[in-house]
Design a protein around this motif. Structure first.
Motif, PDB file in Angstrom:
ATOM      1  N   LYS A 192      35.172  26.150  16.529  1.00  0.00           N
ATOM      2  CA  LYS A 192      34.340  26.318  15.683  1.00  0.00           C
ATOM      3  C   LYS A 192      33.978  25.409  14.350  1.00  0.00           C
ATOM      4  O   LYS A 192      33.075  24.923  13.976  1.00  0.00           O
ATOM      5  N   ARG A 193      35.332  25.306  13.713  1.00  0.00           N
ATOM      6  CA  ARG A 193      35.416  24.608  12.686  1.00  0.00           C
ATOM      7  C   ARG A 193      35.119  23.170  13.019  1.00  0.00           C
ATOM      8  O   ARG A 193      34.436  22.416  12.264  1.00  0.00           O
ATOM      9  N   LEU A 194      35.765  22.609  14.015  1.00  0.00           N
ATOM     10  CA  LEU A 194      35.504  21.137  14.445  1.00  0.00           C
ATOM     11  C   LEU A 194      34.055  21.095  14.725  1.00  0.00           C
ATOM     12  O   LEU A 194      33.556  20.108  14.242  1.00  0.00           O
ATOM     13  N   LEU A 195      33.511  21.738  15.515  1.00  0.00           N
ATOM     14  CA  LEU A 195      31.838  21.690  15.585  1.00  0.00           C
ATOM     15  C   LEU A 195      31.131  21.576  14.348  1.00  0.00           C
ATOM     16  O   LEU A 195      30.028  20.748  14.073  1.00  0.00           O
ATOM     17  N   GLU A 196      31.276  22.443  13.407  1.00  0.00           N
ATOM     18  CA  GLU A 196      30.743  22.478  12.104  1.00  0.00           C
ATOM     19  C   GLU A 196      30.997  21.405  11.345  1.00  0.00           C
ATOM     20  O   GLU A 196      30.056  20.730  10.720  1.00  0.00           O
ATOM     21  N   ILE A 197      32.163  20.902  11.056  1.00  0.00           N
ATOM     22  CA  ILE A 197      32.650  19.610  10.737  1.00  0.00           C
ATOM     23  C   ILE A 197      31.779  18.413  11.227  1.00  0.00           C
ATOM     24  O   ILE A 197      31.313  17.608  10.532  1.00  0.00           O
ATOM     25  N   MET A 198      31.650  18.296  12.381  1.00  0.00           N
ATOM     26  CA  MET A 198      31.040  17.227  12.996  1.00  0.00           C
ATOM     27  C   MET A 198      29.577  16.990  12.709  1.00  0.00           C
ATOM     28  O   MET A 198      28.906  16.060  12.449  1.00  0.00           O
ATOM     29  N   GLU A 199      28.875  18.193  12.681  1.00  0.00           N
ATOM     30  CA  GLU A 199      27.692  18.566  12.368  1.00  0.00           C
ATOM     31  C   GLU A 199      27.195  17.999  10.703  1.00  0.00           C
ATOM     32  O   GLU A 199      26.736  17.219  10.391  1.00  0.00           O
ATOM     33  N   ARG A 200      28.261  18.574   9.947  1.00  0.00           N
ATOM     34  CA  ARG A 200      28.230  18.530   8.369  1.00  0.00           C
ATOM     35  C   ARG A 200      28.551  17.074   7.886  1.00  0.00           C
ATOM     36  O   ARG A 200      27.576  16.390   7.411  1.00  0.00           O
ATOM     37  N   LYS A 201      29.598  16.405   8.632  1.00  0.00           N
ATOM     38  CA  LYS A 201      29.819  15.024   8.294  1.00  0.00           C
ATOM     39  C   LYS A 201      29.077  13.963   9.139  1.00  0.00           C
ATOM     40  O   LYS A 201      29.381  12.662   9.042  1.00  0.00           O
ATOM     41  N   GLN A 202      28.383  14.354   9.899  1.00  0.00           N
ATOM     42  CA  GLN A 202      27.780  13.365  10.927  1.00  0.00           C
ATOM     43  C   GLN A 202      28.694  12.370  11.775  1.00  0.00           C
ATOM     44  O   GLN A 202      28.620  11.039  11.482  1.00  0.00           O
ATOM     45  N   SER A 203      29.787  13.184  11.992  1.00  0.00           N
ATOM     46  CA  SER A 203      31.091  12.277  12.733  1.00  0.00           C
ATOM     47  C   SER A 203      31.413  12.865  13.922  1.00  0.00           C
ATOM     48  O   SER A 203      31.698  14.122  13.786  1.00  0.00           O
TER      49      SER A 203
END
Ligand code: 5BU
Length: 271
Positions: free
Chosen positions: A24-35
């Motif tokens: 969950k955290r990984l997908l959230e980070i990807m979305e947040r950092k556009q990375s």
């Protein structure tokens, strides 16, 4: 080839499809950092690892380590890495490639000088020993909120993880359930179309196709994300190998971040 349904979903919309906190955290980070960029930091002393983290940490969703190549590894270093993972917002992935019976991997994951489970959010394992390796690793990692990837395919020339082996790896993950096993190291989207949401992480990435002298094979971020439907590009020497220090690394990481993200945005537009 038909378009895999998972590749049409945003990273953010996939958060709710996972129960594992690291996924969950990984997908959230990807979305947040556009990375969708993971940097693989394969250098052999802690000062250099931390210098690279400082340089590129803001550009990546994940930092991948090989802790056993770091000559002065210590728990203080692990604490520092965890501190950076919070400050700069990334997941720590120890690319340990466990490959032993359940009882042994319990100790390898939990104990010894590296104590991997105490600091790495994510690690990976070969399916070769059978499902006991998942049972062993999850007995340590699950209570800590950690996650596991299985190696379904590899990037190196002549590797044996192909065809039936890859299919059986998928099957093993499915039978284990998605509480702890959250995805795969794979070169393309190897999960069947109607299945649950699995994360696909892909090493062997460069801005140009090619390879090294020891069998590594490189594909571009566009090949991996758009054409092969994977979720995360893993880049090592392409980033930390550039000359010019921290600023040059940051600029190179930004090129990969942008290439990976543009390929993802393009893939969302397909029907
Ligand atoms: P490179 O410098 O971008 O070639 O580094 C690739 C990293 O990914 C390196 O740490 C490998 O150990 C790792 N890797 C890989 O290259 N291929 C694989 O199939 C797997 C891991 Br699994």
């Amino acid at each position: 080839m038909s378009v895999h349904p998972t590749t049409l979903k945003t990273y953010g919309s996939r958060v709710s499809l996972h129960s594992n906190p690291t996924a969950k955290r990984l997908l959230e980070i990807m979305e947040r950092k556009q990375s969708n960029l993971c940097v693989s930091i394969d250098v052999t002393n802690t000062a250099e690892v931390l210098e690279i983290v400082r340089g590129v940490g803001s550009k990546v969703c994940m930092v991948k380590t090989h802790a056993d190549i770091i000559s002065d590894f210590s728990s203080a270093f692990a604490d520092e890495l965890v501190r950076f993972s919070k400050e700069l917002d990334f997941i720590i992935f120890e690319d340990r490639k466990f490959a032993d019976i359940g009882n042994t991997v319990v100790h390898q994951y939990q104990s010894g000088p590296l104590a991997i489970a105490s600091w790495a959010h994510l690690t990976n394992a070969h399916p070769i020993p059978g499902p006991g390796i998942i049972t062993g690793l999850s007995s340590v990692g699950l209570p800590l909120g950690r996650a596991l990837l299985l190696l379904g395919e590899m990037s190196s020339k002549g590797n044996l993880a192909t065809g039936e082996y890859t299919k059986k790896t998928m099957q093993m993950a499915k039978e284990a359930g998605r509480e702890f096993v959250v995805g795969f190291i794979a070169m393309s989207r190897v999960d069947p179309e109607e299945e649950e949401d699995w994360l696909m992480l892909t090493p062997g990435v460069g801005l140009v196709q090619g390879g090294d002298k020891m069998g590594q094979q490189y594909r571009t971020p566009r090949d991996v994300i758009l054409d092969s439907g994977c979720d995360v590009i893993i880049v090592g020497r392409g980033i930390y190998g550039v000359k010019g220090g921290k600023d040059a690394m940051e600029a190179e990481a930004e090129k990969y971040r942008r290439a990976g993200w543009e390929a993802y945005e393009e893939r969302l537009k397909r029907t």
